[in-house]
Design a protein around this motif. Structure first.
Motif, PDB file in Angstrom:
ATOM      1  N   ASP A 158       0.822  -1.209   0.000  1.00  0.00           N
ATOM      2  CA  ASP A 158       0.000   0.000   0.000  1.00  0.00           C
ATOM      3  C   ASP A 158       0.857   1.260   0.000  1.00  0.00           C
ATOM      4  OD1 ASP A 158       0.934  -0.443   2.526  1.00  0.00           O
ATOM      5  OD2 ASP A 158      -0.973  -0.158   3.530  1.00  0.00           O
ATOM      6  N   TYR A 159       2.062   1.161  -0.570  1.00  0.00           N
ATOM      7  CA  TYR A 159       2.937   2.324  -0.676  1.00  0.00           C
ATOM      8  C   TYR A 159       2.510   3.166  -1.870  1.00  0.00           C
ATOM      9  CZ  TYR A 159       7.014   5.275  -0.816  1.00  0.00           C
ATOM     10  OH  TYR A 159       7.823   6.377  -0.803  1.00  0.00           O
ATOM     11  N   THR A 160       2.036   4.353  -1.630  1.00  0.00           N
ATOM     12  CA  THR A 160       1.599   5.254  -2.708  1.00  0.00           C
ATOM     13  C   THR A 160       2.166   6.651  -2.475  1.00  0.00           C
ATOM     14  OG1 THR A 160      -0.450   5.700  -1.512  1.00  0.00           O
ATOM     15  CG2 THR A 160      -0.525   4.000  -3.230  1.00  0.00           C
ATOM     16  N   TRP A 161       3.432   6.712  -2.159  1.00  0.00           N
ATOM     17  CA  TRP A 161       4.075   7.998  -1.889  1.00  0.00           C
ATOM     18  C   TRP A 161       5.075   8.336  -2.979  1.00  0.00           C
ATOM     19  CZ3 TRP A 161       2.593  11.142   2.052  1.00  0.00           C
ATOM     20  CH2 TRP A 161       1.697  10.595   2.956  1.00  0.00           C
ATOM     21  N   LYS A 162       5.699   9.471  -2.852  1.00  0.00           N
ATOM     22  CA  LYS A 162       6.616  10.005  -3.844  1.00  0.00           C
ATOM     23  C   LYS A 162       8.052   9.609  -3.519  1.00  0.00           C
ATOM     24  CE  LYS A 162       5.560  14.019  -5.394  1.00  0.00           C
ATOM     25  NZ  LYS A 162       5.321  15.427  -5.656  1.00  0.00           N
ATOM     26  N   ILE A 163       8.842   9.349  -4.586  1.00  0.00           N
ATOM     27  CA  ILE A 163      10.270   9.076  -4.437  1.00  0.00           C
ATOM     28  C   ILE A 163      11.041  10.057  -5.318  1.00  0.00           C
ATOM     29  CG2 ILE A 163      10.011   6.637  -3.850  1.00  0.00           C
ATOM     30  CD1 ILE A 163      10.722   5.990  -6.767  1.00  0.00           C
TER      31      ILE A 163
ATOM     32  N   SER B 146       8.656  13.558 -13.543  1.00  0.00           N
ATOM     33  CA  SER B 146       8.531  15.004 -13.524  1.00  0.00           C
ATOM     34  C   SER B 146       9.360  15.544 -12.364  1.00  0.00           C
ATOM     35  CB  SER B 146       7.058  15.387 -13.361  1.00  0.00           C
ATOM     36  OG  SER B 146       6.934  16.761 -13.152  1.00  0.00           O
ATOM     37  N   GLU B 147      10.309  16.409 -12.672  1.00  0.00           N
ATOM     38  CA  GLU B 147      11.197  16.997 -11.661  1.00  0.00           C
ATOM     39  C   GLU B 147      11.934  15.925 -10.856  1.00  0.00           C
ATOM     40  OE1 GLU B 147       9.124  19.920  -9.341  1.00  0.00           O
ATOM     41  OE2 GLU B 147       8.284  20.850 -11.109  1.00  0.00           O
ATOM     42  N   ASN B 148      12.308  14.835 -11.515  1.00  0.00           N
ATOM     43  CA  ASN B 148      13.040  13.712 -10.911  1.00  0.00           C
ATOM     44  C   ASN B 148      12.284  13.031  -9.782  1.00  0.00           C
ATOM     45  OD1 ASN B 148      14.970  14.512 -12.702  1.00  0.00           O
ATOM     46  ND2 ASN B 148      16.584  14.748 -11.220  1.00  0.00           N
ATOM     47  N   THR B 149      10.972  13.130  -9.765  1.00  0.00           N
ATOM     48  CA  THR B 149      10.175  12.449  -8.751  1.00  0.00           C
ATOM     49  C   THR B 149       9.173  11.519  -9.424  1.00  0.00           C
ATOM     50  OG1 THR B 149       8.484  14.180  -8.651  1.00  0.00           O
ATOM     51  CG2 THR B 149      10.340  14.376  -7.131  1.00  0.00           C
ATOM     52  N   TYR B 150       8.777  10.521  -8.689  1.00  0.00           N
ATOM     53  CA  TYR B 150       7.743   9.602  -9.163  1.00  0.00           C
ATOM     54  C   TYR B 150       6.854   9.259  -7.975  1.00  0.00           C
ATOM     55  CZ  TYR B 150       5.301   5.689 -11.188  1.00  0.00           C
ATOM     56  OH  TYR B 150       4.319   4.867 -11.635  1.00  0.00           O
ATOM     57  N   THR B 151       5.561   9.250  -8.193  1.00  0.00           N
ATOM     58  CA  THR B 151       4.616   8.877  -7.145  1.00  0.00           C
ATOM     59  C   THR B 151       4.060   7.493  -7.461  1.00  0.00           C
ATOM     60  OG1 THR B 151       4.023  11.192  -6.816  1.00  0.00           O
ATOM     61  CG2 THR B 151       2.521   9.542  -5.915  1.00  0.00           C
ATOM     62  N   PHE B 152       4.303   6.551  -6.557  1.00  0.00           N
ATOM     63  CA  PHE B 152       3.772   5.199  -6.736  1.00  0.00           C
ATOM     64  C   PHE B 152       2.245   5.248  -6.751  1.00  0.00           C
ATOM     65  CE2 PHE B 152       7.971   3.876  -5.636  1.00  0.00           C
ATOM     66  CZ  PHE B 152       8.106   2.579  -6.099  1.00  0.00           C
ATOM     67  N   LYS B 153       1.661   4.428  -7.626  1.00  0.00           N
ATOM     68  CA  LYS B 153       0.202   4.307  -7.712  1.00  0.00           C
ATOM     69  C   LYS B 153      -0.177   2.862  -7.395  1.00  0.00           C
ATOM     70  CE  LYS B 153       0.577   5.627 -11.994  1.00  0.00           C
ATOM     71  NZ  LYS B 153       1.679   6.240 -12.582  1.00  0.00           N
ATOM     72  N   ALA B 154      -1.391   2.653  -6.995  1.00  0.00           N
ATOM     73  CA  ALA B 154      -1.860   1.290  -6.710  1.00  0.00           C
ATOM     74  C   ALA B 154      -1.740   0.417  -7.958  1.00  0.00           C
ATOM     75  CB  ALA B 154      -3.295   1.320  -6.198  1.00  0.00           C
ATOM     76  N   SER B 155      -1.910   1.008  -9.140  1.00  0.00           N
ATOM     77  CA  SER B 155      -1.818   0.233 -10.382  1.00  0.00           C
ATOM     78  C   SER B 155      -0.391  -0.247 -10.671  1.00  0.00           C
ATOM     79  CB  SER B 155      -2.331   1.069 -11.556  1.00  0.00           C
ATOM     80  OG  SER B 155      -1.528   2.237 -11.712  1.00  0.00           O
ATOM     81  N   ASP B 156       0.607   0.319 -10.013  1.00  0.00           N
ATOM     82  CA  ASP B 156       1.993  -0.147 -10.178  1.00  0.00           C
ATOM     83  C   ASP B 156       2.216  -1.498  -9.509  1.00  0.00           C
ATOM     84  OD1 ASP B 156       2.851   2.146 -11.528  1.00  0.00           O
ATOM     85  OD2 ASP B 156       3.296   3.183  -9.653  1.00  0.00           O
ATOM     86  N   ALA B 157       1.273  -1.912  -8.683  1.00  0.00           N
ATOM     87  CA  ALA B 157       1.428  -3.126  -7.867  1.00  0.00           C
ATOM     88  C   ALA B 157       2.670  -3.001  -6.988  1.00  0.00           C
ATOM     89  CB  ALA B 157       1.473  -4.377  -8.728  1.00  0.00           C
ATOM     90  N   TRP B 158       2.998  -1.788  -6.613  1.00  0.00           N
ATOM     91  CA  TRP B 158       4.071  -1.456  -5.672  1.00  0.00           C
ATOM     92  C   TRP B 158       5.452  -1.802  -6.174  1.00  0.00           C
ATOM     93  CZ3 TRP B 158      -0.442  -3.946  -4.736  1.00  0.00           C
ATOM     94  CH2 TRP B 158      -1.467  -3.100  -4.358  1.00  0.00           C
ATOM     95  N   VAL B 159       5.537  -2.005  -7.489  1.00  0.00           N
ATOM     96  CA  VAL B 159       6.815  -2.192  -8.166  1.00  0.00           C
ATOM     97  C   VAL B 159       6.718  -1.392  -9.457  1.00  0.00           C
ATOM     98  CG1 VAL B 159       8.347  -3.826  -9.307  1.00  0.00           C
ATOM     99  CG2 VAL B 159       7.111  -4.518  -7.244  1.00  0.00           C
ATOM    100  N   VAL B 160       7.641  -0.473  -9.670  1.00  0.00           N
ATOM    101  CA  VAL B 160       7.592   0.324 -10.889  1.00  0.00           C
ATOM    102  C   VAL B 160       8.831   0.013 -11.726  1.00  0.00           C
ATOM    103  CG1 VAL B 160       8.679   2.365  -9.861  1.00  0.00           C
ATOM    104  CG2 VAL B 160       7.227   2.626 -11.844  1.00  0.00           C
ATOM    105  N   LYS B 161       8.612  -0.177 -13.032  1.00  0.00           N
ATOM    106  CA  LYS B 161       9.709  -0.470 -13.942  1.00  0.00           C
ATOM    107  C   LYS B 161       9.716   0.565 -15.059  1.00  0.00           C
ATOM    108  CE  LYS B 161      11.889  -4.026 -16.701  1.00  0.00           C
ATOM    109  NZ  LYS B 161      11.889  -5.435 -17.098  1.00  0.00           N
ATOM    110  N   PHE B 162      10.873   1.190 -15.234  1.00  0.00           N
ATOM    111  CA  PHE B 162      11.070   2.135 -16.331  1.00  0.00           C
ATOM    112  C   PHE B 162      11.889   1.403 -17.377  1.00  0.00           C
ATOM    113  CE2 PHE B 162      10.861   4.700 -12.423  1.00  0.00           C
ATOM    114  CZ  PHE B 162       9.760   5.483 -12.704  1.00  0.00           C
ATOM    115  N   GLU B 163      11.293   1.120 -18.530  1.00  0.00           N
ATOM    116  CA  GLU B 163      11.972   0.345 -19.573  1.00  0.00           C
ATOM    117  C   GLU B 163      12.705   1.265 -20.539  1.00  0.00           C
ATOM    118  OE1 GLU B 163       9.185  -2.303 -21.392  1.00  0.00           O
ATOM    119  OE2 GLU B 163       8.903  -3.440 -19.550  1.00  0.00           O
ATOM    120  N   ASN B 164      13.949   0.894 -20.860  1.00  0.00           N
ATOM    121  CA  ASN B 164      14.808   1.669 -21.770  1.00  0.00           C
ATOM    122  C   ASN B 164      14.762   3.153 -21.409  1.00  0.00           C
ATOM    123  OD1 ASN B 164      15.521  -0.627 -23.282  1.00  0.00           O
ATOM    124  ND2 ASN B 164      13.595  -0.470 -24.406  1.00  0.00           N
ATOM    125  N   ALA B 165      14.893   3.449 -20.149  1.00  0.00           N
ATOM    126  CA  ALA B 165      14.592   4.778 -19.676  1.00  0.00           C
ATOM    127  C   ALA B 165      15.802   5.607 -19.264  1.00  0.00           C
ATOM    128  CB  ALA B 165      13.627   4.700 -18.494  1.00  0.00           C
TER     129      ALA B 165
END
Length: 107
Positions: free
Chosen positions: A61-66, A83-102
């Motif tokens: 249930d982590y939905t905060w900004k990194i 945006s501005e080097n921050t990302y906010t986790f969303k419930a749809s990320d399933a608490w794991v976020v992957k940036f591909e070829n990023a």
């Protein structure tokens, strides 16, 4: 009257502060993985970030900004989702976020 308002305000601030401490108690650290062990200049790599607890299980249930940045290459290209080097986790990320070829390093 002013003293009562100040005491009430202090009580609310304390309550929110205590809520914040208990809310963050379950998050231990972030697990960060890249698609390669070494990166070449201008090579796009994947980056996966997980919010995990002390037993390395994803915090569901982590939905905060990194904040994401490179200490060694301040001109590194980061994905547009940051945006501005921050990302906010969303419930749809399933608490794991992957940036591909990023991520691309310039040095």
């Amino acid at each position: 009257m002013l003293a009562k308002k100040l005491i009430k305000l202090l009580a609310w601030v304390t309550a929110f502060w205590l809520y914040g401490i208990t809310f963050w108690a379950w998050l231990d650290h972030f697990e960060i993985e890249s698609s390669t062990k070494t990166a070449k200049v201008w090579e796009a790599i994947d980056l996966t970030i997980k919010a995990v607890d002390k037993s390395w299980a994803p915090v569901k249930d982590y939905t905060w900004k990194i904040l994401i940045f490179s200490q060694t290459d301040p001109t590194a290209e980061l994905p547009g989702a940051l945006s501005e080097n921050t990302y906010t986790f969303k419930a749809s990320d399933a608490w794991v976020v992957k940036f591909e070829n990023a991520i691309k390093f310039s040095k």
